[in-house]
Design an enzyme around this catalytic site. Sequence first.
Site, short mmCIF file in Angstrom:
data_model
loop_
_atom_site.label_atom_id
_atom_site.label_comp_id
_atom_site.label_asym_id
_atom_site.label_seq_id
_atom_site.Cartn_x
_atom_site.Cartn_y
_atom_site.Cartn_z
N GLU A 1 0.85 -1.19 0.00
CA GLU A 1 0.00 0.00 0.00
C GLU A 1 0.89 1.24 0.00
O GLU A 1 1.94 1.27 0.64
CB GLU A 1 -0.89 0.00 1.24
CG GLU A 1 -1.87 1.16 1.30
CD GLU A 1 -2.68 1.20 2.57
OE1 GLU A 1 -3.80 1.71 2.54
OE2 GLU A 1 -2.17 0.71 3.61
N LYS B 1 -10.32 0.08 -1.82
CA LYS B 1 -10.32 -0.20 -0.38
C LYS B 1 -11.64 0.22 0.26
O LYS B 1 -12.06 1.37 0.15
CB LYS B 1 -9.15 0.54 0.28
CG LYS B 1 -8.95 0.22 1.75
CD LYS B 1 -7.75 1.00 2.29
CE LYS B 1 -7.48 0.70 3.76
NZ LYS B 1 -6.34 1.51 4.26
N CYS C 1 -4.65 -3.45 3.45
CA CYS C 1 -4.29 -3.03 4.81
C CYS C 1 -5.39 -3.22 5.87
O CYS C 1 -5.62 -4.32 6.33
CB CYS C 1 -3.80 -1.58 4.78
SG CYS C 1 -2.83 -1.10 6.24
#
Length: 270
Positions: free
Chosen positions: A43, A114, A157
Site C-alpha cells: 500500500e 479499499k 491493509c
Amino acid sequence: MNSYLAAAIQMTSVPDLTSNLAQAEELIDVAVRKGAQLVGLPENFSFMGEEKEKLAQAEVIGKETQIFLKKMAQRYQVNIIGGGFPVPSDTIDKVYNTAVLVDSNGEELSCYRKAHLFDVNVPDGNTYRESSTVMAGKELPNVYLSKQLGHIGLSVCYDVRFPELYRHMSQQGADVMFVPAAFTAFTGKDHWQVLLQARAIENTCYIIAPAQTGVHYDRRQTHGHAMIIDPWGMILDDAGEKPGVAIAEINPARIEQVRRQMPSLEHRVF
C-alpha cells in the site's frame, strides 16, 4: 493451477513519486531474479506522504503509477499486484485507495477499491483520518480466476481486521489473497502477524502481504514484516524490518492437503 514462486515486496516509500517508483523497480528486479512469477507491491508504494499532499498530486500519482505497473509487468514478464495508490473519484476532494492486478502483457485483470478506511486514534499519539481524503469502495473484491496462478483476491491493509471480506473471497473460490499494507508500527507489533495468520487459517488459503517499513515522513512509521503465509498458517518467509522481498512457493497440492486435513470450508453454516 501450477506451483510457482510469489514475492511480497517491502518498501520505505516517501513523499516523492519518482524515487518510490525507482525503489519499486529495483525490488521487482530482485524478486524476478529469484524466480517470482507473481509480485506484490505494498500500500502507498508510489507515494507515502501527508493526506492533503497526496490528494493534491492524486491525478499525476494515479496516472504514473498505472503506467509504471503495466511497464514493469511487460518488461519483466510477470504478474504484478499494485498495492494501494490514489485514483481520482467523482468527488473533487477525495480519491479511491486502489489495488490492481496486472498480467505480463500489461493488461489490468482485477481492480479493488479499499472499503475499510483507517480512521483511528492510535495509542502512540498519532491520529489517522483516511476518510478525510479517501472515498470508501462500495463493492466487495472480485476473485480473478487464473489457470496458472490460482484464484486471486485483493484487499488493502485495514481490511484485514474485517474477516467477512475474506470469507466472501473464500466463497468465490480464492486460493491466494493479497493484503498489501502500510501497517502502523504501534499496532503492527501486536496485530499484523496474528491477523494475517487468522485470515490464512480460517480460509485455508495463501496470504501474500507486501508491506511498508521504517520512517516515511514526520512521525509516520510502519511495522514492516512483509510475509507469505501458507493455508495452515505457517509463515513461509518474512522480510523483517528493512526494504527487501519475502518470497515463497505457492503450491496447489498444499492447499488441497490442508483442506483435506481441516475441511472447515465444507462445514460452514452461514
